[in-house]
Design a protein around this motif. Structure first.
Motif, PDB file in Angstrom:
ATOM      1  N   GLY A  76     -12.748  -4.879 -18.287  1.00 13.81           N
ATOM      2  CA  GLY A  76     -14.293  -4.993 -18.388  1.00 13.81           C
ATOM      3  C   GLY A  76     -15.042  -3.676 -18.376  1.00 13.81           C
ATOM      4  O   GLY A  76     -15.322  -2.472 -19.768  1.00 13.81           O
ATOM      5  N   GLU A  77     -15.090  -3.134 -17.119  1.00 17.70           N
ATOM      6  CA  GLU A  77     -15.710  -1.692 -16.905  1.00 17.70           C
ATOM      7  C   GLU A  77     -14.556  -0.869 -18.016  1.00 17.70           C
ATOM      8  O   GLU A  77     -14.813   0.493 -18.429  1.00 17.70           O
ATOM      9  N   ALA A  78     -13.326  -0.716 -18.183  1.00 20.17           N
ATOM     10  CA  ALA A  78     -12.326   0.300 -18.549  1.00 20.17           C
ATOM     11  C   ALA A  78     -12.550   0.099 -20.278  1.00 20.17           C
ATOM     12  O   ALA A  78     -12.405   1.201 -20.920  1.00 20.17           O
ATOM     13  N   VAL A  79     -12.937  -0.843 -20.329  1.00 19.28           N
ATOM     14  CA  VAL A  79     -12.859  -1.229 -21.914  1.00 19.28           C
ATOM     15  C   VAL A  79     -14.312  -1.001 -22.503  1.00 19.28           C
ATOM     16  O   VAL A  79     -14.937  -1.645 -23.870  1.00 19.28           O
ATOM     17  N   ARG A  80     -15.292  -0.560 -21.944  1.00 19.60           N
ATOM     18  CA  ARG A  80     -16.554  -0.985 -22.344  1.00 19.60           C
ATOM     19  C   ARG A  80     -17.244  -0.966 -23.711  1.00 19.60           C
ATOM     20  O   ARG A  80     -17.915  -1.793 -24.037  1.00 19.60           O
ATOM     21  N   THR A  81     -16.433   0.364 -24.228  1.00 22.61           N
ATOM     22  CA  THR A  81     -16.803   0.503 -25.861  1.00 22.61           C
ATOM     23  C   THR A  81     -16.017  -0.077 -26.997  1.00 22.61           C
ATOM     24  O   THR A  81     -15.989   0.570 -28.311  1.00 22.61           O
ATOM     25  N   LYS A  93     -13.943  -2.604 -29.479  1.00 27.52           N
ATOM     26  CA  LYS A  93     -15.084  -3.547 -30.528  1.00 27.52           C
ATOM     27  C   LYS A  93     -13.943  -4.999 -30.060  1.00 27.52           C
ATOM     28  O   LYS A  93     -12.817  -5.031 -29.260  1.00 27.52           O
ATOM     29  N   GLY A  94     -14.867  -6.090 -29.326  1.00 27.71           N
ATOM     30  CA  GLY A  94     -13.727  -7.250 -29.071  1.00 27.71           C
ATOM     31  C   GLY A  94     -13.565  -7.932 -28.089  1.00 27.71           C
ATOM     32  O   GLY A  94     -13.115  -8.767 -27.018  1.00 27.71           O
ATOM     33  N   ARG A  95     -14.153  -7.082 -27.078  1.00 31.04           N
ATOM     34  CA  ARG A  95     -14.355  -6.824 -25.647  1.00 31.04           C
ATOM     35  C   ARG A  95     -14.496  -8.117 -24.910  1.00 31.04           C
ATOM     36  O   ARG A  95     -14.134  -8.772 -24.143  1.00 31.04           O
ATOM     37  N   THR A  96     -16.215  -8.925 -25.368  1.00 25.22           N
ATOM     38  CA  THR A  96     -16.265  -9.658 -24.755  1.00 25.22           C
ATOM     39  C   THR A  96     -15.557 -10.770 -25.152  1.00 25.22           C
ATOM     40  O   THR A  96     -15.149 -11.958 -23.883  1.00 25.22           O
ATOM     41  N   GLU A  97     -15.600 -11.102 -26.435  1.00 24.55           N
ATOM     42  CA  GLU A  97     -13.556 -12.239 -26.371  1.00 24.55           C
ATOM     43  C   GLU A  97     -13.024 -11.924 -25.415  1.00 24.55           C
ATOM     44  O   GLU A  97     -12.491 -12.920 -25.491  1.00 24.55           O
ATOM     45  N   ALA A  98     -12.185 -10.686 -25.694  1.00 24.54           N
ATOM     46  CA  ALA A  98     -10.948 -10.301 -24.622  1.00 24.54           C
ATOM     47  C   ALA A  98     -11.388 -10.901 -23.571  1.00 24.54           C
ATOM     48  O   ALA A  98      -9.977 -11.407 -21.918  1.00 24.54           O
ATOM     49  N   LEU A  99     -11.964 -10.976 -23.001  1.00 27.22           N
ATOM     50  CA  LEU A  99     -12.465 -10.799 -21.527  1.00 27.22           C
ATOM     51  C   LEU A  99     -12.644 -12.425 -21.169  1.00 27.22           C
ATOM     52  O   LEU A  99     -12.378 -12.617 -20.314  1.00 27.22           O
ATOM     53  N   GLY A 100     -13.355 -12.879 -21.899  1.00 29.10           N
ATOM     54  CA  GLY A 100     -13.377 -13.911 -21.777  1.00 29.10           C
ATOM     55  C   GLY A 100     -12.086 -14.917 -21.555  1.00 29.10           C
ATOM     56  O   GLY A 100     -11.787 -16.360 -20.955  1.00 29.10           O
ATOM     57  N   HIS A 101     -11.243 -15.301 -22.769  1.00 30.77           N
ATOM     58  CA  HIS A 101      -9.887 -15.452 -22.776  1.00 30.77           C
ATOM     59  C   HIS A 101      -9.391 -14.908 -20.964  1.00 30.77           C
ATOM     60  O   HIS A 101      -8.516 -15.143 -20.791  1.00 30.77           O
ATOM     61  N   LEU A 102      -9.218 -13.556 -20.804  1.00 32.17           N
ATOM     62  CA  LEU A 102      -8.301 -13.570 -19.608  1.00 32.17           C
ATOM     63  C   LEU A 102      -8.904 -14.003 -18.505  1.00 32.17           C
ATOM     64  O   LEU A 102      -8.428 -14.581 -17.927  1.00 32.17           O
ATOM     65  N   ARG A 103     -10.207 -14.258 -18.817  1.00 34.00           N
ATOM     66  CA  ARG A 103     -11.166 -15.581 -16.866  1.00 34.00           C
ATOM     67  C   ARG A 103     -10.415 -17.007 -17.419  1.00 34.00           C
ATOM     68  O   ARG A 103      -9.654 -17.519 -15.885  1.00 34.00           O
ATOM     69  N   ASP A 104     -10.273 -16.953 -18.294  1.00 36.85           N
ATOM     70  CA  ASP A 104     -10.015 -18.677 -18.888  1.00 36.85           C
ATOM     71  C   ASP A 104      -8.218 -18.534 -18.346  1.00 36.85           C
ATOM     72  O   ASP A 104      -7.994 -19.803 -17.669  1.00 36.85           O
ATOM     73  N   LEU A 105      -8.073 -17.533 -18.727  1.00 36.60           N
ATOM     74  CA  LEU A 105      -6.230 -17.558 -17.809  1.00 36.60           C
ATOM     75  C   LEU A 105      -6.279 -18.244 -16.772  1.00 36.60           C
ATOM     76  O   LEU A 105      -5.404 -18.093 -16.422  1.00 36.60           O
ATOM     77  N   ILE A 106      -6.313 -16.371 -15.877  1.00 37.33           N
ATOM     78  CA  ILE A 106      -7.599 -16.841 -15.101  1.00 37.33           C
ATOM     79  C   ILE A 106      -7.358 -17.878 -14.490  1.00 37.33           C
ATOM     80  O   ILE A 106      -7.162 -18.118 -13.093  1.00 37.33           O
ATOM     81  N   ARG A 107      -8.729 -18.781 -14.451  1.00 34.46           N
ATOM     82  CA  ARG A 107      -8.597 -19.852 -14.390  1.00 34.46           C
ATOM     83  C   ARG A 107      -7.584 -20.933 -14.024  1.00 34.46           C
ATOM     84  O   ARG A 107      -7.650 -21.865 -13.496  1.00 34.46           O
ATOM     85  N   GLU A 108      -6.832 -20.897 -14.901  1.00 34.29           N
ATOM     86  CA  GLU A 108      -5.503 -21.700 -15.121  1.00 34.29           C
ATOM     87  C   GLU A 108      -4.808 -21.435 -14.467  1.00 34.29           C
ATOM     88  O   GLU A 108      -3.788 -22.747 -13.780  1.00 34.29           O
ATOM     89  N   LYS A 109      -4.551 -20.106 -13.808  1.00 38.74           N
ATOM     90  CA  LYS A 109      -3.599 -20.079 -12.374  1.00 38.74           C
ATOM     91  C   LYS A 109      -3.959 -20.540 -11.352  1.00 38.74           C
ATOM     92  O   LYS A 109      -2.624 -21.511 -10.844  1.00 38.74           O
TER      93      LYS A 109
END
Length: 78
Positions: free
Chosen positions: A44-49, A51-67
């Motif tokens: 999130g820090e690396a890609v602050r600017t 587009k689509g950052r929030t949605e992508a980070l949400g998907h990654l969080r969901d995947l990690i929770r599934e782990k």
């Protein structure tokens, strides 16, 4: 062979590795924490600017929770 848990775990690890690659590309630094959720914050820090950052980070969080479910609960993943 229907190794769904193994496939699910590989899918999660691939997402984490990809997030590291993107973070390295944008910031030059790799997340080194033991908690995989740290990778989400680092990305999130690396890609602050980007587009689509929030949605992508949400998907990654969901995947990690599934782990946790896929790797540690013994529950059959489908």
């Amino acid at each position: 062979h229907e190794y769904w848990n193994a496939a699910g775990l590989l899918y999660v690890h691939a997402a984490i590795a990809y997030s590291d690659a993107v973070a390295i590309r944008w910031s030059g630094l790799k997340s080194t924490g033991e908690d995989h959720m740290d990778a989400v914050d680092h990305l999130g820090e690396a890609v602050r600017t980007v587009k689509g950052r929030t949605e992508a980070l949400g998907h990654l969080r969901d995947l990690i929770r599934e782990k946790t479910r896929v790797a540690y609960t013994g529950e059959a993943f489908r």
